[in-house]
Design a protein around this motif. Structure first.
Motif, PDB file in Angstrom:
ATOM      1  N   LEU A  36       0.831  -1.212   0.000  1.00 14.43           N
ATOM      2  CA  LEU A  36       0.000   0.000   0.000  1.00 14.43           C
ATOM      3  C   LEU A  36       0.859   1.252   0.000  1.00 14.43           C
ATOM      4  CD1 LEU A  36      -1.372   0.780   3.567  1.00 14.43           C
ATOM      5  CD2 LEU A  36       0.556  -0.722   3.166  1.00 14.43           C
ATOM      6  N   ARG A  37       0.168   2.405  -0.215  1.00 18.01           N
ATOM      7  CA  ARG A  37       0.802   3.715  -0.028  1.00 18.01           C
ATOM      8  C   ARG A  37       0.148   4.350   1.205  1.00 18.01           C
ATOM      9  NH1 ARG A  37       1.561   6.619  -5.838  1.00 18.01           N
ATOM     10  NH2 ARG A  37       2.264   8.291  -4.443  1.00 18.01           N
ATOM     11  N   SER A  38      -0.775   5.308   1.008  1.00 16.88           N
ATOM     12  CA  SER A  38      -1.320   6.019   2.180  1.00 16.88           C
ATOM     13  C   SER A  38      -2.664   5.498   2.672  1.00 16.88           C
ATOM     14  CB  SER A  38      -1.444   7.509   1.862  1.00 16.88           C
ATOM     15  OG  SER A  38      -0.170   8.093   1.856  1.00 16.88           O
ATOM     16  N   PHE A  39      -3.122   4.372   2.145  1.00 19.08           N
ATOM     17  CA  PHE A  39      -4.402   3.796   2.594  1.00 19.08           C
ATOM     18  C   PHE A  39      -4.379   3.672   4.126  1.00 19.08           C
ATOM     19  CE2 PHE A  39      -7.277   0.426   3.769  1.00 19.08           C
ATOM     20  CZ  PHE A  39      -8.345   0.578   2.907  1.00 19.08           C
ATOM     21  N   GLY A  54       3.861  -4.175   3.157  1.00 18.74           N
ATOM     22  CA  GLY A  54       4.879  -3.317   2.543  1.00 18.74           C
ATOM     23  C   GLY A  54       4.312  -1.940   2.269  1.00 18.74           C
ATOM     24  N   ARG A  55       4.887  -0.920   2.928  1.00 18.64           N
ATOM     25  CA  ARG A  55       4.457   0.460   2.703  1.00 18.64           C
ATOM     26  C   ARG A  55       5.399   1.034   1.634  1.00 18.64           C
ATOM     27  NH1 ARG A  55       3.441   5.583   1.245  1.00 18.64           N
ATOM     28  NH2 ARG A  55       2.706   6.925   2.910  1.00 18.64           N
ATOM     29  N   ALA A  56       4.869   1.254   0.427  1.00 17.63           N
ATOM     30  CA  ALA A  56       5.687   1.850  -0.633  1.00 17.63           C
ATOM     31  C   ALA A  56       5.754   3.350  -0.371  1.00 17.63           C
ATOM     32  CB  ALA A  56       5.076   1.541  -2.004  1.00 17.63           C
ATOM     33  N   GLY A  57       6.638   3.734   0.539  1.00 23.82           N
ATOM     34  CA  GLY A  57       6.756   5.130   0.969  1.00 23.82           C
ATOM     35  C   GLY A  57       7.411   5.164   2.332  1.00 23.82           C
ATOM     36  N   ALA A  58       7.449   6.367   2.936  1.00 15.41           N
ATOM     37  CA  ALA A  58       8.177   6.527   4.202  1.00 15.41           C
ATOM     38  C   ALA A  58       7.263   6.475   5.419  1.00 15.41           C
ATOM     39  CB  ALA A  58       8.933   7.849   4.179  1.00 15.41           C
ATOM     40  N   GLY A  59       6.207   7.303   5.437  1.00 18.76           N
ATOM     41  CA  GLY A  59       5.368   7.448   6.624  1.00 18.76           C
ATOM     42  C   GLY A  59       4.537   6.200   6.881  1.00 18.76           C
ATOM     43  N   VAL A  60       4.496   5.769   8.160  1.00 19.78           N
ATOM     44  CA  VAL A  60       3.721   4.563   8.498  1.00 19.78           C
ATOM     45  C   VAL A  60       2.620   4.884   9.517  1.00 19.78           C
ATOM     46  CG1 VAL A  60       5.439   2.824   7.873  1.00 19.78           C
ATOM     47  CG2 VAL A  60       5.544   3.881  10.136  1.00 19.78           C
ATOM     48  N   ALA A  81      13.349   6.190  -0.558  1.00 20.72           N
ATOM     49  CA  ALA A  81      13.008   5.935  -1.970  1.00 20.72           C
ATOM     50  C   ALA A  81      12.248   7.091  -2.621  1.00 20.72           C
ATOM     51  CB  ALA A  81      12.211   4.631  -2.081  1.00 20.72           C
ATOM     52  N   ASN A  82      11.583   7.923  -1.788  1.00 20.67           N
ATOM     53  CA  ASN A  82      10.883   9.065  -2.396  1.00 20.67           C
ATOM     54  C   ASN A  82      11.470  10.406  -1.953  1.00 20.67           C
ATOM     55  OD1 ASN A  82       9.844   9.322   0.196  1.00 20.67           O
ATOM     56  ND2 ASN A  82       7.839   8.453  -0.315  1.00 20.67           N
ATOM     57  N   ALA A  83      12.648  10.358  -1.328  1.00 19.80           N
ATOM     58  CA  ALA A  83      13.205  11.580  -0.723  1.00 19.80           C
ATOM     59  C   ALA A  83      13.513  12.664  -1.754  1.00 19.80           C
ATOM     60  CB  ALA A  83      14.460  11.230   0.078  1.00 19.80           C
ATOM     61  N   ALA A 228       5.575  16.916   5.817  1.00 20.46           N
ATOM     62  CA  ALA A 228       5.712  15.679   6.599  1.00 20.46           C
ATOM     63  C   ALA A 228       4.335  15.092   6.934  1.00 20.46           C
ATOM     64  CB  ALA A 228       6.539  15.936   7.841  1.00 20.46           C
ATOM     65  N   ARG A 229       3.574  15.712   7.833  1.00 21.11           N
ATOM     66  CA  ARG A 229       2.210  15.273   8.120  1.00 21.11           C
ATOM     67  C   ARG A 229       1.444  16.444   8.726  1.00 21.11           C
ATOM     68  NH1 ARG A 229       3.015  11.843   5.049  1.00 21.11           N
ATOM     69  NH2 ARG A 229       2.903   9.587   5.296  1.00 21.11           N
ATOM     70  N   GLY A 230       0.148  16.541   8.396  1.00 18.16           N
ATOM     71  CA  GLY A 230      -0.680  17.670   8.832  1.00 18.16           C
ATOM     72  C   GLY A 230      -0.691  17.861  10.339  1.00 18.16           C
ATOM     73  N   PRO A 269      -2.068  19.059  -2.856  1.00 16.00           N
ATOM     74  CA  PRO A 269      -2.783  17.810  -2.544  1.00 16.00           C
ATOM     75  C   PRO A 269      -1.874  16.579  -2.397  1.00 16.00           C
ATOM     76  CG  PRO A 269      -3.104  18.383  -4.844  1.00 16.00           C
ATOM     77  CD  PRO A 269      -2.284  19.489  -4.252  1.00 16.00           C
ATOM     78  N   HIS A 270      -1.049  16.566  -1.364  1.00 22.72           N
ATOM     79  CA  HIS A 270      -0.152  15.448  -1.027  1.00 22.72           C
ATOM     80  C   HIS A 270       0.580  14.920  -2.270  1.00 22.72           C
ATOM     81  CE1 HIS A 270       0.482  11.446   1.408  1.00 22.72           C
ATOM     82  NE2 HIS A 270       1.597  12.156   1.255  1.00 22.72           N
ATOM     83  N   LEU A 271       1.355  15.833  -2.878  1.00 24.62           N
ATOM     84  CA  LEU A 271       2.070  15.458  -4.113  1.00 24.62           C
ATOM     85  C   LEU A 271       3.542  15.175  -3.894  1.00 24.62           C
ATOM     86  CD1 LEU A 271       0.516  17.957  -6.720  1.00 24.62           C
ATOM     87  CD2 LEU A 271      -0.033  15.550  -6.333  1.00 24.62           C
ATOM     88  N   GLY A 272       3.990  15.250  -2.610  1.00 25.85           N
ATOM     89  CA  GLY A 272       5.424  15.114  -2.325  1.00 25.85           C
ATOM     90  C   GLY A 272       6.091  13.950  -3.037  1.00 25.85           C
ATOM     91  N   ALA A 273       5.456  12.779  -2.991  1.00 31.58           N
ATOM     92  CA  ALA A 273       6.102  11.579  -3.543  1.00 31.58           C
ATOM     93  C   ALA A 273       5.531  11.209  -4.904  1.00 31.58           C
ATOM     94  CB  ALA A 273       5.916  10.426  -2.565  1.00 31.58           C
ATOM     95  N   SER A 274       4.679  12.081  -5.435  1.00 32.30           N
ATOM     96  CA  SER A 274       3.969  11.710  -6.667  1.00 32.30           C
ATOM     97  C   SER A 274       4.746  12.089  -7.922  1.00 32.30           C
ATOM     98  CB  SER A 274       2.573  12.325  -6.658  1.00 32.30           C
ATOM     99  OG  SER A 274       1.819  11.722  -5.641  1.00 32.30           O
ATOM    100  N   THR A 275       5.836  11.377  -8.149  1.00 30.46           N
ATOM    101  CA  THR A 275       6.541  11.465  -9.437  1.00 30.46           C
ATOM    102  C   THR A 275       6.685  10.021  -9.924  1.00 30.46           C
ATOM    103  OG1 THR A 275       8.754  11.187  -8.493  1.00 30.46           O
ATOM    104  CG2 THR A 275       7.928  13.444  -8.656  1.00 30.46           C
TER     105      THR A 275
HETATM  106  O1  LIG Z   1       5.116   9.076   3.681  1.00 33.21           O
HETATM  107  C1  LIG Z   1       5.221   9.063   2.463  1.00 33.21           C
HETATM  108  O2  LIG Z   1       6.018   8.307   1.859  1.00 33.21           O
HETATM  109  C2  LIG Z   1       4.452  10.048   1.676  1.00 33.21           C
HETATM  110  O3  LIG Z   1       3.539  10.750   2.429  1.00 33.21           O
HETATM  111  C3  LIG Z   1       3.951   9.558   0.370  1.00 33.21           C
HETATM  112  O4  LIG Z   1       2.669   9.030   0.473  1.00 33.21           O
HETATM  113  P1  LIG Z   1       2.003   8.428  -0.866  1.00 33.21           P
HETATM  114  O5  LIG Z   1       2.766   7.209  -1.203  1.00 33.21           O
HETATM  115  O6  LIG Z   1       0.595   8.151  -0.503  1.00 33.21           O
HETATM  116  O7  LIG Z   1       2.118   9.495  -1.916  1.00 33.21           O
END
Ligand SMILES: O=C(O)[C@H](O)COP(=O)(O)O
Ligand SMILES: NC(=O)c1ccc[n+]([C@@H]2O[C@H](COP(=O)([O-])OP(=O)(O)OC[C@H]3O[C@@H](n4cnc5c(N)ncnc54)[C@H](O)[C@@H]3O)[C@@H](O)[C@H]2O)c1
Length: 390
Positions: A36-39, A54-60, A81-83, A228-230, A269-275
């Motif tokens: 998952l990502r942010s589900f 597996g969290r495909a991203g950093a925040g858990v 991986a998304n830094a 980082a987070r709201g 709109p939470h685009l930090g890792a959206s590339t």
């Molecule tokens: O913690 C993270 O990795 C980011 O907030 C990215 O979240 P996303 O994978 O839902 O874009």
């Protein structure tokens, strides 16, 4: 055959690395792994079949990692991986908070039917003047994968950079330019800096870390960036600091309705890792970690269990056991196997907080009765036969 259930859209380039021995599903009620990502998993019932998440991203913070640890389920993420994607958006955030390009572009677009617009531009542009980054002070809070890249990039933009992270890792410290000044507390820099950017995880200790008291100490005209987070900053405090003029701009990747109604909030709109690059990096790393655990029992980049690596098994059988980190677990596991006349060829036992993992390569095939006996040991959470050959 293993089943991997996806709770978000995951990059196909990453998923394709699972290979032919895997079924990717969005529906199956009994998967071996969840990707998952942010589900938000907090309200979700976790099937007994799940062994790894597996969290495909950093925040858990979207995953109840302690609860899952207590069920013997390993949670992994994809550090770094998304830094780079986030760093690039932070640079954009710094520029957007400094130059009135959003209002300027919106004004220009509103003049699209005006044939005299080119003459009007020179008159109107005074409304959109901004400030430069060079020479300004920035405080980077959290010097992990993202914070280090942001701090180094800010230096190359000519900024004076302060870093604050009481738990900085050796690896991060090696990556950080020696020109970044070390701050010993957040309060030390909040009154000094023109910009503050947050790069810490959302945990109990960081929730509302930029509180009302701290914002009152802020240098008037502060620009605050939150990728980082709201919940690191409360809306009420943002509002109050904007009304008092202490906070000139809040750039957030986590806007809500209340924030979007404020003039000096730039809500992304939470685009930090959206590339494409970052989504692929995260998916590849998460898939690798899931495969390592399901196929070899190795734990890579876990946030709730210790990392544990024994390569590929060369003995007839391999067993992986998640259990509580309490006395005599290894003793009970090894004597249970000994009673069944099973010799241990190699083993690793590691712990992290309240939980531990024991990985054993054994010299003969194991029976379901042996596994049953291991499962009955008090404190054992999950037992897996990873390999079992004659
Ligand atoms: O913690 C993270 O990795 C980011 O907030 C990215 O979240 P996303 O994978 O839902 O874009
Ligand atoms: N906007 C996005 O799309 C996006 C993308 C990736 C990550 N993030 C968020 O950014 C956070 C950081 O990501 P990262 O990859 O740099 O993680 P990381 O784990 O590499 O770094 C986090 C750093 O914060 C530090 N830290 C922890 N508590 C602290 C405290 N109280 N004060 C100061 N520092 C503290 C840690 O020591 C660590 O160095 C993630 O947890 C996630 O919430 C957002």
């Amino acid at each position: 055959m293993f089943k991997v259930k996806t709770l978000n859209n995951i990059s196909q380039e990453g998923l394709s690395l699972l290979g032919g021995n895997y079924i990717i599903t969005a529906e199956d009620p009994n998967p071996d792994a969840i990707l998952l990502r942010s589900f938000k998993m907090h309200d979700m019932e976790l099937p007994e079949s799940v062994k790894i998440i597996g969290r495909a991203g950093a925040g858990v913070n979207n995953i109840p990692i302690e609860e899952y640890a207590a069920q013997g389920v390993v949670v992994v993420n994809t550090p770094g991986a998304n830094a780079n994607a986030v760093k690039e958006l932070v640079i954009l955030g710094l520029l957007l908070s400094s130059r009135k390009v959003i209002s300027g572009i919106n004004w220009a677009k509103s003049q699209q039917d005006n044939p005299e617009v080119d003459k009007l531009i020179e008159k109107e542009k005074a409304k959109f003047a901004g400030q430069e980054l060079t020479g300004k002070k920035i405080g980077v809070i959290g010097l992990g994968a993202i914070g280090v890249l942001v701090a180094n990039a800010a230096l190359s933009l000519g900024m004076e950079v302060y870093g604050y992270d009481p738990f900085v890792s050796v690896e991060s410290a090696w990556g950080l330019s020696c020109d970044v000044k070390r701050a010993l507390s957040l309060d030390e820099i909040i009154g000094e800096c023109d910009y503050i950017t947050l790069h810490v995880p959302l945990i109990d200790q960081t929730k509302n870390m930029i509180n009302a008291e701290r914002l009152k100490k802020a240098k008037p005209g502060l620009r605050l960036l939150n990728f980082a987070r709201g919940a690191l900053v409360s809306n009420d405090n943002i509002k109050a600091a904007m009304e008092s003029g202490d906070l000139a701009c809040y750039v957030t990747d986590f806007p809500d309705q209340e924030l979007l109604q404020l003039d000096n909030v730039i809500g992304i709109p939470h685009l930090g890792a959206s590339t494409a690059e970052s989504e692929e990096n995260c998916a590849r790393m998460a898939v690798h970690e899931i495969k390592e655990y399901l196929e070899n029992g190795n734990i890579v980049n876990s946030v709730n269990y210790p990392d544990c690596y024994m390569g590929i098994s060369s003995t007839p059988a391999r067993i992986g056991i998640t259990h509580k980190n309490i006395p005599n677990m290894v003793g009970q596991i090894t004597s249970s196997l000994a009673k069944d006349n099973i010799n241990i060829g190699d083993m690793l036992n590691k712990s992290k907080g309240e939980f531990a993992y024991t990985l054993l390569d054994v010299d003969s095939k194991v029976t379901l009765d042996s596994i049953d006996r291991l499962e009955k040991i008090a404190g054992v959470l999950k037992v897996r036969i990873i390999k079992n050959e004659n």
